[in-house]
Design a protein around this motif. Structure first.
Motif, PDB file in Angstrom:
ATOM      1  N   ILE A 145       0.869  -1.180   0.000  1.00 22.77           N
ATOM      2  CA  ILE A 145       0.000   0.000   0.000  1.00 22.77           C
ATOM      3  C   ILE A 145       0.902   1.225   0.000  1.00 22.77           C
ATOM      4  O   ILE A 145       1.680   1.430   0.933  1.00 22.77           O
ATOM      5  CB  ILE A 145      -0.907   0.031   1.249  1.00 22.77           C
ATOM      6  CG1 ILE A 145      -1.736  -1.253   1.340  1.00 22.77           C
ATOM      7  CG2 ILE A 145      -1.807   1.255   1.218  1.00 22.77           C
ATOM      8  CD1 ILE A 145      -2.512  -1.359   2.640  1.00 22.77           C
ATOM      9  N   GLU A 146       0.816   2.024  -1.037  1.00 17.51           N
ATOM     10  CA  GLU A 146       1.678   3.198  -1.140  1.00 17.51           C
ATOM     11  C   GLU A 146       1.169   4.303  -0.206  1.00 17.51           C
ATOM     12  O   GLU A 146       0.062   4.807  -0.368  1.00 17.51           O
ATOM     13  CB  GLU A 146       1.706   3.710  -2.586  1.00 17.51           C
ATOM     14  CG  GLU A 146       2.501   2.834  -3.536  1.00 17.51           C
ATOM     15  CD  GLU A 146       3.994   2.875  -3.271  1.00 17.51           C
ATOM     16  OE1 GLU A 146       4.684   1.973  -3.753  1.00 17.51           O
ATOM     17  OE2 GLU A 146       4.471   3.810  -2.584  1.00 17.51           O
ATOM     18  N   LEU A 147       1.989   4.634   0.770  1.00 18.79           N
ATOM     19  CA  LEU A 147       1.652   5.685   1.729  1.00 18.79           C
ATOM     20  C   LEU A 147       2.830   6.636   1.861  1.00 18.79           C
ATOM     21  O   LEU A 147       3.982   6.208   1.867  1.00 18.79           O
ATOM     22  CB  LEU A 147       1.334   5.090   3.105  1.00 18.79           C
ATOM     23  CG  LEU A 147       0.166   4.121   3.215  1.00 18.79           C
ATOM     24  CD1 LEU A 147       0.120   3.516   4.609  1.00 18.79           C
ATOM     25  CD2 LEU A 147      -1.150   4.825   2.905  1.00 18.79           C
ATOM     26  N   ARG A 152       2.042   6.969   6.791  1.00  9.45           N
ATOM     27  CA  ARG A 152       2.636   5.730   7.304  1.00  9.45           C
ATOM     28  C   ARG A 152       2.842   5.814   8.807  1.00  9.45           C
ATOM     29  O   ARG A 152       2.524   4.881   9.555  1.00  9.45           O
ATOM     30  CB  ARG A 152       3.974   5.459   6.610  1.00  9.45           C
ATOM     31  CG  ARG A 152       4.633   4.156   7.026  1.00  9.45           C
ATOM     32  CD  ARG A 152       5.997   4.020   6.390  1.00  9.45           C
ATOM     33  NE  ARG A 152       6.919   4.997   6.910  1.00  9.45           N
ATOM     34  CZ  ARG A 152       7.635   4.823   8.023  1.00  9.45           C
ATOM     35  NH1 ARG A 152       7.513   3.708   8.711  1.00  9.45           N
ATOM     36  NH2 ARG A 152       8.456   5.758   8.440  1.00  9.45           N
ATOM     37  N   ASN A 153       3.386   6.931   9.269  1.00  6.96           N
ATOM     38  CA  ASN A 153       3.667   7.092  10.697  1.00  6.96           C
ATOM     39  C   ASN A 153       2.389   7.137  11.532  1.00  6.96           C
ATOM     40  O   ASN A 153       2.333   6.595  12.639  1.00  6.96           O
ATOM     41  CB  ASN A 153       4.489   8.353  10.935  1.00  6.96           C
ATOM     42  CG  ASN A 153       5.926   8.215  10.464  1.00  6.96           C
ATOM     43  OD1 ASN A 153       6.444   7.113  10.369  1.00  6.96           O
ATOM     44  ND2 ASN A 153       6.566   9.325  10.156  1.00  6.96           N
ATOM     45  N   ILE A 157       1.387   4.291  14.373  1.00  4.47           N
ATOM     46  CA  ILE A 157       1.163   4.599  15.790  1.00  4.47           C
ATOM     47  C   ILE A 157      -0.236   4.173  16.222  1.00  4.47           C
ATOM     48  O   ILE A 157      -0.446   3.746  17.365  1.00  4.47           O
ATOM     49  CB  ILE A 157       1.407   6.098  16.078  1.00  4.47           C
ATOM     50  CG1 ILE A 157       1.592   6.317  17.586  1.00  4.47           C
ATOM     51  CG2 ILE A 157       0.279   6.972  15.562  1.00  4.47           C
ATOM     52  CD1 ILE A 157       2.065   7.702  17.953  1.00  4.47           C
ATOM     53  N   LEU A 158      -1.205   4.231  15.305  1.00  3.48           N
ATOM     54  CA  LEU A 158      -2.561   3.769  15.630  1.00  3.48           C
ATOM     55  C   LEU A 158      -2.563   2.254  15.853  1.00  3.48           C
ATOM     56  O   LEU A 158      -3.189   1.756  16.796  1.00  3.48           O
ATOM     57  CB  LEU A 158      -3.527   4.137  14.514  1.00  3.48           C
ATOM     58  CG  LEU A 158      -3.925   5.617  14.396  1.00  3.48           C
ATOM     59  CD1 LEU A 158      -4.666   5.873  13.092  1.00  3.48           C
ATOM     60  CD2 LEU A 158      -4.781   6.047  15.587  1.00  3.48           C
ATOM     61  N   LEU A 159      -1.845   1.525  15.003  1.00  7.36           N
ATOM     62  CA  LEU A 159      -1.811   0.068  15.124  1.00  7.36           C
ATOM     63  C   LEU A 159      -0.981  -0.371  16.327  1.00  7.36           C
ATOM     64  O   LEU A 159      -1.307  -1.372  16.974  1.00  7.36           O
ATOM     65  CB  LEU A 159      -1.254  -0.557  13.845  1.00  7.36           C
ATOM     66  CG  LEU A 159      -2.105  -0.368  12.581  1.00  7.36           C
ATOM     67  CD1 LEU A 159      -1.451  -1.056  11.398  1.00  7.36           C
ATOM     68  CD2 LEU A 159      -3.518  -0.888  12.796  1.00  7.36           C
ATOM     69  N   LEU A 174       2.915  14.466  14.146  1.00  6.92           N
ATOM     70  CA  LEU A 174       3.435  13.721  13.003  1.00  6.92           C
ATOM     71  C   LEU A 174       3.139  14.413  11.680  1.00  6.92           C
ATOM     72  O   LEU A 174       3.611  13.972  10.635  1.00  6.92           O
ATOM     73  CB  LEU A 174       2.826  12.313  12.975  1.00  6.92           C
ATOM     74  CG  LEU A 174       3.076  11.444  14.211  1.00  6.92           C
ATOM     75  CD1 LEU A 174       2.290  10.139  14.096  1.00  6.92           C
ATOM     76  CD2 LEU A 174       4.558  11.163  14.382  1.00  6.92           C
ATOM     77  N   MET A 175       2.366  15.500  11.731  1.00  6.16           N
ATOM     78  CA  MET A 175       1.920  16.179  10.519  1.00  6.16           C
ATOM     79  C   MET A 175       2.751  17.423  10.230  1.00  6.16           C
ATOM     80  O   MET A 175       3.361  18.009  11.125  1.00  6.16           O
ATOM     81  CB  MET A 175       0.440  16.544  10.651  1.00  6.16           C
ATOM     82  CG  MET A 175      -0.471  15.345  10.859  1.00  6.16           C
ATOM     83  SD  MET A 175      -2.198  15.800  11.210  1.00  6.16           S
ATOM     84  CE  MET A 175      -2.688  16.522   9.628  1.00  6.16           C
ATOM     85  N   ILE A 176       2.752  17.827   8.963  1.00  2.00           N
ATOM     86  CA  ILE A 176       3.502  19.008   8.556  1.00  2.00           C
ATOM     87  C   ILE A 176       2.711  20.278   8.853  1.00  2.00           C
ATOM     88  O   ILE A 176       3.239  21.226   9.423  1.00  2.00           O
ATOM     89  CB  ILE A 176       3.844  18.929   7.054  1.00  2.00           C
ATOM     90  CG1 ILE A 176       4.731  17.700   6.791  1.00  2.00           C
ATOM     91  CG2 ILE A 176       4.556  20.199   6.594  1.00  2.00           C
ATOM     92  CD1 ILE A 176       4.970  17.420   5.332  1.00  2.00           C
ATOM     93  N   ASN A 177       1.448  20.305   8.467  1.00  2.00           N
ATOM     94  CA  ASN A 177       0.575  21.457   8.736  1.00  2.00           C
ATOM     95  C   ASN A 177      -0.681  20.959   9.450  1.00  2.00           C
ATOM     96  O   ASN A 177      -1.747  20.824   8.840  1.00  2.00           O
ATOM     97  CB  ASN A 177       0.198  22.171   7.429  1.00  2.00           C
ATOM     98  CG  ASN A 177       1.393  22.787   6.744  1.00  2.00           C
ATOM     99  OD1 ASN A 177       2.115  23.586   7.331  1.00  2.00           O
ATOM    100  ND2 ASN A 177       1.621  22.417   5.488  1.00  2.00           N
ATOM    101  N   PRO A 178      -0.552  20.660  10.750  1.00  2.00           N
ATOM    102  CA  PRO A 178      -1.672  20.040  11.476  1.00  2.00           C
ATOM    103  C   PRO A 178      -2.856  20.965  11.696  1.00  2.00           C
ATOM    104  O   PRO A 178      -2.701  22.165  11.924  1.00  2.00           O
ATOM    105  CB  PRO A 178      -1.021  19.659  12.813  1.00  2.00           C
ATOM    106  CG  PRO A 178       0.105  20.625  12.994  1.00  2.00           C
ATOM    107  CD  PRO A 178       0.636  20.868  11.611  1.00  2.00           C
TER     108      PRO A 178
END
Length: 209
Positions: A145-147, A152-153, A157-159, A174-178
């Motif tokens: 699965i291309e992420l 991906r991160n 972390i959810l799993l 983990l986000m660039i512009n949360p």
């Protein structure tokens, strides 16, 4: 173990030659000839290693790596450059590079360095229903699965916290512009790509049961 590399090099002849050689060694290579192209590719695709030339026509490789590290992209970086200035080399390591190789170099040496970096940074294996996380990639029914790095991160972390609510503030990091909207859009994209039930817990965060 498959290895996927992003080569950021504005010398197209060198980049194309390296791509062909690395492919013979079992290493998959995407090329980016500009700073802008490299920035976009790192958002769209997950790589095992970045090979980055310091001097680019439209920017600086050190600044590119610094921006990636600040956005929580911890993909290992190997700088490739003809520069011998110790100050520049030191700056490259300061912003987060793991290795440096000086032009001209033996392609075999580069292969060794790439495989060494991947081995040191190989993440653990994780399974969830028909989803497998292995060697830094997600697979569903044997197909990757291309992420991008951020997705991906967040999925990882959810799993890793299955059955527990992951606070939205943790996901924001983990986000660039949360933002609440950006996170909601990202979670919806993850659901579509993986068919995993990711539940929203109002005011708190998200959880995978």
């Amino acid at each position: 173990m498959s290895i996927k590399v992003l080569l950021v090099e504005d010398d197209r002849t060198l980049a194309d030659s390296l791509k062909k050689y690395l492919k013979l060694s079992g290493i998959e290579v995407d090329t980016a000839y500009t700073y802008e192209d490299a920035s976009q590719k790192t958002l769209d695709t997950r790589y095992d290693v970045y090979l980055v030339d310091i001097n680019l026509q439209d920017g600086n490789g050190i600044e590119l790596v610094e921006a990636l590290k600040l956005s929580e992209d911890h993909t290992p970086v190997i700088f490739i450059s003809a520069l011998t200035d110790l100050g520049t080399i030191a700056k490259g390591f300061e912003v987060g590079a793991e290795d440096y190789i000086k032009k001209p170099f033996d392609p075999d040496e580069l292969v060794i360095r790439i495989k060494s970096r991947v081995k040191k940074n190989s993440p653990k294996e994780l399974r969830y229903k028909d989803l497998i996380y292995k060697d830094g990639r997600f697979f569903k029914n044997g197909k990757e699965i291309e992420l991008g790095e951020v997705m991906r991160n967040i999925l990882l972390i959810l799993l890793e916290n299955k059955g527990k609510v992951v606070p939205k503030e943790t996901l924001y990091d983990l986000m660039i512009n949360p933002s609440p909207t950006a996170l909601r859009v990202l979670i919806n994209r993850l659901k579509k790509k993986t068919d995993i039930e990711i539940k929203s817990v109002r005011g708190l965060g998200y959880v995978v049961d």
